[in-house]
Write a protein that holds these residues in place. Structure first.
Motif, PDB file in Angstrom:
ATOM      1  N   ALA A   1      -4.440  87.244  10.898  1.00  0.00           N
ATOM      2  CA  ALA A   1      -5.068  87.573   9.742  1.00  0.00           C
ATOM      3  C   ALA A   1      -4.872  89.181   9.470  1.00  0.00           C
ATOM      4  N   TRP A   2      -5.038  89.899  10.667  1.00  0.00           N
ATOM      5  CA  TRP A   2      -4.893  91.439  10.619  1.00  0.00           C
ATOM      6  C   TRP A   2      -3.802  91.656  10.367  1.00  0.00           C
ATOM      7  N   LEU A   3      -2.495  90.925  10.906  1.00  0.00           N
ATOM      8  CA  LEU A   3      -1.334  91.106  11.010  1.00  0.00           C
ATOM      9  C   LEU A   3      -0.869  91.185   9.569  1.00  0.00           C
ATOM     10  N   ALA A   4      -1.263  89.907   9.017  1.00  0.00           N
ATOM     11  CA  ALA A   4      -0.977  89.606   7.381  1.00  0.00           C
ATOM     12  C   ALA A   4      -1.429  90.785   6.740  1.00  0.00           C
TER      13      ALA A   4
ATOM     14  N   HIS B   1      -1.969  93.739   7.342  1.00  0.00           N
ATOM     15  CA  HIS B   1      -1.242  95.048   7.693  1.00  0.00           C
ATOM     16  C   HIS B   1       0.320  94.782   6.910  1.00  0.00           C
ATOM     17  N   PHE B   2       0.547  93.605   6.646  1.00  0.00           N
ATOM     18  CA  PHE B   2       1.691  93.587   5.865  1.00  0.00           C
ATOM     19  C   PHE B   2       1.778  93.678   4.421  1.00  0.00           C
ATOM     20  N   GLY B   3       0.485  93.379   4.137  1.00  0.00           N
ATOM     21  CA  GLY B   3       0.096  93.501   2.648  1.00  0.00           C
ATOM     22  C   GLY B   3       0.006  92.134   2.145  1.00  0.00           C
ATOM     23  N   VAL B   4       0.069  91.102   2.603  1.00  0.00           N
ATOM     24  CA  VAL B   4      -0.101  89.475   2.461  1.00  0.00           C
ATOM     25  C   VAL B   4      -1.720  89.635   2.262  1.00  0.00           C
TER      26      VAL B   4
ATOM     27  N   ILE C   1       0.603 103.312  12.163  1.00  0.00           N
ATOM     28  CA  ILE C   1       0.188 102.321  11.226  1.00  0.00           C
ATOM     29  C   ILE C   1       0.989 102.657   9.736  1.00  0.00           C
TER      30      ILE C   1
END
Lengths: 188, 188
Positions: free
Chosen positions: A157-160, A162-165, A27
């Motif tokens: 959403a969780w991808l975002a 994780h990306f810090g979006v 992560i």
DNA sequence: ATAAACATACCATACGAATGGTTTCTTTCA
DNA sequence: TGAAAGAAACCATTCGTATGGTATGTTTAT
């Protein structure tokens, strides 16, 4: 078991740490950060120690993956069983997992899951099978547009995250997505 | 320029091939498949040739990433400029890119983008900045729930697609998502 | 005592990167 | 015009490092 404090060695705990630290590493620094050495060190063990618990690096990854799928299934099961409405129960549980509480449940876990999948075609297949099984178990049509969108939105959403979006308020996301599952037609 | 066929060496083409093959490799076998050797061989060049065009492996990755962001921006720009309604134009273009034509536009590209990001925190930051810039340029509120959901759904959908998970008809996805952007409130 | 739980030492491989050389193109200037 | 000069494009080889894995030792628990 009550004398756990007496034990100098606690193999089960080491095994747990190895899996947890591997997740963390993935992560925080990406999948390529999962090396036998790095995971072992993070868990306070040498490579030899690692390889005692897992015959190979792949075995560690597989173990993590399996565990995560099981967790996911049980968490979803617990939520779906409380749902009064049958149609879309799986998807609502899915949504609830992501946006339910004040803090995302299984956040780390969820991200680690995908990180592993993205680099391993075999794991991707397992996921596909898992999802298909779950969907058919809960009687959700894979072709249903509204439900699919809701689930995809959760993934995105969780991808975002994780990306810090930046992401809208958890509560409003939960509400909007859940609502969409009720207006979802049973077909298409 | 019209005598390009005469040239035995075509550096621009080699550079292109290196970038394209790197994308392919990432998509087909995961990011870890991007090694200097593998990319070079796939492009019909040696490691030395690779390192002539890109000072390092990271430089190749950065170049791909930048290019993809530019492509994305221009494709979105082209679509958004045709939109009569201002509010949500960016998100609609985003949707259209994914589900517009008969085949997904920039499919490979899109996936490659995320694969790279997932293993590189620095690239993730760049993406975040890019997205924020785009959103503010098109005047979309990051806190808007409906628009965010639509965008997240797009992300989740291609992710699913890459995983081999079944997806509803492209046309109905496009319709449903686009529709949601019009009913989206300008606030929250 | 003996088996599990580790550590240590080591190996083969693959990686990114650097080096030095060779071929091909472009420019310049006589 | 054309040939020499230099730059760009590329190849073949090498090097140090890190990796996954093995083989073997040492400690700890039962």
């Amino acid at each position: 078991m009550p004398e756990a404090h007496k034990r100098v060695k606690d193999p089960q705990a080491v095994r747990r740490r190895l899996m947890d630290e591997a997740k963390k590493l993935a992560i925080e620094s990406g999948i390529s950060a999962i090396t036998v050495q790095a995971v072992a060190s993070a868990a306070g063990v040498t490579k030899g120690g690692f390889l005692h618990h897992f015959p190979s690096k792949q075995a560690l990854i597989d173990a993590i993956f399996e565990e995560v799928l099981d967790q996911l299934a049980s968490e979803i099961g617990a939520r779906a069983s409380k749902d009064r409405v049958a149609h879309g129960a799986f998807t609502r549980a899915y949504i609830d997992l992501a946006f339910g509480g004040e803090e995302p449940a299984m956040d780390q876990t969820w991200i680690a899951l995908s990180l592993l999948m993205l680099d391993d075609p075999a794991l991707r297949m397992k996921w596909t099978e898992w999802l298909n099984d779950q969907l058919s178990e809960y009687g959700e049509d894979q072709g249903n547009v509204e439900l699919s969108i809701a689930r995809f939105a959760v993934d995105g959403a969780w991808l975002a995250q994780h990306f810090g979006v930046a992401i809208p308020e958890r509560k409003s996301m939960h509400e909007a997505l859940t609502k969409s599952t009720f207006s979802a037609g049973k077909r298409g």
